[in-house]
Design a protein around this motif. Sequence first.
Motif, PDB file in Angstrom:
ATOM      1  N   VAL A 132       0.976  -1.051  -0.148  1.00  0.00           N
ATOM      2  CA  VAL A 132       0.069   0.133  -0.491  1.00  0.00           C
ATOM      3  C   VAL A 132       0.842   1.375  -0.059  1.00  0.00           C
ATOM      4  O   VAL A 132       1.706   1.256   0.633  1.00  0.00           O
ATOM      5  CB  VAL A 132      -0.819  -0.268   1.315  1.00  0.00           C
ATOM      6  CG1 VAL A 132      -1.750   1.752   1.399  1.00  0.00           C
ATOM      7  CG2 VAL A 132      -2.015  -1.260   1.667  1.00  0.00           C
ATOM      8  N   VAL A 133       0.537   1.796  -1.113  1.00  0.00           N
ATOM      9  CA  VAL A 133       1.553   3.745  -1.416  1.00  0.00           C
ATOM     10  C   VAL A 133       0.436   5.083  -1.133  1.00  0.00           C
ATOM     11  O   VAL A 133      -0.494   4.438  -1.096  1.00  0.00           O
ATOM     12  CB  VAL A 133       1.972   3.000  -2.325  1.00  0.00           C
ATOM     13  CG1 VAL A 133       3.492   1.678  -2.805  1.00  0.00           C
ATOM     14  CG2 VAL A 133       1.673   3.290  -3.737  1.00  0.00           C
ATOM     15  N   ASN A 134       1.151   5.887  -0.270  1.00  0.00           N
ATOM     16  CA  ASN A 134       0.654   7.520  -0.996  1.00  0.00           C
ATOM     17  C   ASN A 134       0.687   7.752  -1.838  1.00  0.00           C
ATOM     18  O   ASN A 134       2.278   8.103  -1.841  1.00  0.00           O
ATOM     19  CB  ASN A 134       0.849   7.492   0.316  1.00  0.00           C
ATOM     20  CG  ASN A 134       0.113   8.918   0.389  1.00  0.00           C
ATOM     21  OD1 ASN A 134      -1.028   9.271  -0.542  1.00  0.00           O
ATOM     22  ND2 ASN A 134       0.480   9.860   1.759  1.00  0.00           N
ATOM     23  N   LYS A 135       0.694   7.869  -3.206  1.00  0.00           N
ATOM     24  CA  LYS A 135       1.204   8.359  -4.182  1.00  0.00           C
ATOM     25  C   LYS A 135       1.088   9.790  -4.402  1.00  0.00           C
ATOM     26  O   LYS A 135       0.146  10.765  -4.051  1.00  0.00           O
ATOM     27  CB  LYS A 135       0.421   7.804  -5.429  1.00  0.00           C
ATOM     28  CG  LYS A 135       0.984   8.187  -6.693  1.00  0.00           C
ATOM     29  CD  LYS A 135      -0.547   8.475  -8.140  1.00  0.00           C
ATOM     30  CE  LYS A 135      -1.023   9.136  -8.265  1.00  0.00           C
ATOM     31  NZ  LYS A 135      -0.728  10.370  -8.784  1.00  0.00           N
ATOM     32  N   PRO A 136       2.024  10.654  -4.730  1.00  0.00           N
ATOM     33  CA  PRO A 136       1.768  12.165  -4.481  1.00  0.00           C
ATOM     34  C   PRO A 136       1.394  12.117  -5.378  1.00  0.00           C
ATOM     35  O   PRO A 136       1.346  12.052  -7.248  1.00  0.00           O
ATOM     36  CB  PRO A 136       3.435  12.237  -4.699  1.00  0.00           C
ATOM     37  CG  PRO A 136       4.063  10.965  -5.052  1.00  0.00           C
ATOM     38  CD  PRO A 136       2.933   9.861  -4.996  1.00  0.00           C
ATOM     39  N   SER A 137       1.186  13.585  -5.893  1.00  0.00           N
ATOM     40  CA  SER A 137       0.392  13.936  -7.233  1.00  0.00           C
ATOM     41  C   SER A 137       1.572  14.822  -8.261  1.00  0.00           C
ATOM     42  O   SER A 137       2.402  14.490  -8.418  1.00  0.00           O
ATOM     43  CB  SER A 137      -0.051  15.262  -6.795  1.00  0.00           C
ATOM     44  OG  SER A 137      -0.766  16.162  -8.087  1.00  0.00           O
ATOM     45  N   GLY A 138       1.325  13.825  -9.630  1.00  0.00           N
ATOM     46  CA  GLY A 138       2.194  14.797 -10.777  1.00  0.00           C
ATOM     47  C   GLY A 138       2.365  13.145 -10.812  1.00  0.00           C
ATOM     48  O   GLY A 138       3.160  12.945 -12.019  1.00  0.00           O
ATOM     49  N   LEU A 139       2.451  12.142 -10.613  1.00  0.00           N
ATOM     50  CA  LEU A 139       3.178  10.797 -10.571  1.00  0.00           C
ATOM     51  C   LEU A 139       1.619  10.083 -11.292  1.00  0.00           C
ATOM     52  O   LEU A 139       1.191   9.318 -10.707  1.00  0.00           O
ATOM     53  CB  LEU A 139       2.615  10.262  -9.383  1.00  0.00           C
ATOM     54  CG  LEU A 139       4.119   8.662  -9.388  1.00  0.00           C
ATOM     55  CD1 LEU A 139       5.017   8.862 -10.933  1.00  0.00           C
ATOM     56  CD2 LEU A 139       4.653   7.941  -8.412  1.00  0.00           C
ATOM     57  N   LEU A 140       1.818   9.705 -12.530  1.00  0.00           N
ATOM     58  CA  LEU A 140       1.688   8.812 -13.677  1.00  0.00           C
ATOM     59  C   LEU A 140       1.558   6.589 -12.469  1.00  0.00           C
ATOM     60  O   LEU A 140       2.377   6.832 -11.658  1.00  0.00           O
ATOM     61  CB  LEU A 140       1.970   8.136 -14.657  1.00  0.00           C
ATOM     62  CG  LEU A 140       1.611   9.475 -15.710  1.00  0.00           C
ATOM     63  CD1 LEU A 140       2.610   9.312 -16.756  1.00  0.00           C
ATOM     64  CD2 LEU A 140       0.451   9.618 -16.189  1.00  0.00           C
ATOM     65  N   THR A 141       0.099   6.274 -12.586  1.00  0.00           N
ATOM     66  CA  THR A 141       0.351   5.299 -11.928  1.00  0.00           C
ATOM     67  C   THR A 141       0.471   4.445 -12.926  1.00  0.00           C
ATOM     68  O   THR A 141       1.363   2.564 -12.222  1.00  0.00           O
ATOM     69  CB  THR A 141      -1.756   4.964 -11.368  1.00  0.00           C
ATOM     70  OG1 THR A 141      -2.160   5.764 -10.657  1.00  0.00           O
ATOM     71  CG2 THR A 141      -1.560   3.128 -11.189  1.00  0.00           C
TER      72      THR A 141
END
Length: 371
Positions: free
Chosen positions: A165-174
């Motif tokens: 489980v990760v906390n994706k930052p804004s601006g990073l593509l999945t």
Amino acid sequence: MYKLADDNTPVKALRRLEIQTDKSHVFAEFILNKQHFALLYGSIVDEESIDELWTERPDNAEILPNPLDPEFIETPFQGKYVIMFKISPTKVRLDIYLSTKFDTTISRSLWQKYIKAGYVSVNNKVVTTPKFEVDETDEIALNLPEKEQADVDLPILYEDDDVIVVNKPSGLLTHAKGGLSDEPTVAEIIRPKTSFATDTDRPGIVHRLDRDTSGLLIIAKNPESAAHLQRQFAERTAKKTYIAITDGKPKLNAAKIDLPIGRNPSAPSTFRIDPNGKPAQTTYHVLAENDTQSLVELKPTTGRTHQLRVHLAHLNAPILGDRVYGKSSDCRMMLHAQKLEITLPSGERKVFEAAVPDEFKKFFPRGFIDV
């Protein structure tokens, strides 16, 4: 001795020479004049010992006769013996060859994109067809684009043998969007940790967040875990909670939006409310507001592409920073996947939470006491 070369044969005719040695034998494979050969050389070399000495001998390896006496396969040389093999070429698709013989960390689908983009040459000619057939005697050259070496912070909130489980930052593509992507993605960052969908550009991915959306993503580390997670998203037993700041204020402080969504034919990469579209439901609750904006909690019960963005825009309260469905803004799109409730492959039901980013608190410094 075997008349495969003479004094006029240039050195460059010999390629891919690989040598293995032990106490009594030498084994070598090589390409000579675009033909694949192998040889065994040692004090004892006979037909009975070939399989033991060359454990990965292919079926298309033909023993060449002794040039001094064709009745024997071993040839005396410098006090020892040689057996020479000619290996018939086996044609395979270029994309398959690259994905198995070159860099196995690059998926076959990505190799196909590299080929179509003109980054691969065969025998000094650019080939743009992935199904073009090659064999081990062909000279293949790569001129791949350099990937951006960005230091991306991808916080891992939880990890076990089955999921991350990760906390994706804004601006990073999945994940990559179908074309070549020279920028980092969540999928490529976690690729070494998963065995699911590694032949694609979406390794480990079972659901996604838009580039500008931050927050929780759960990633499968193996195919069995992927099937378990995907089933919950499909059956809507996985519960998601988002936090958004809207540019405008919904008329009601709380409501359920039940409006179908379909692709916009005039802009196929976007979506719109469409009576003939797929069902989409979102429950929202306003947590705080000022003169022009609202802090909103959103709970989608379906997972349509751009669902939250389209639903809020329909209420004349698009998400702040949404350049597609709202107005241009200096800030990022203010949408954050805050909570995810899901059952792990172990059977444990868990609620994961990703703290709301500080930029949200700048708009509503007092709105996050209970968020």
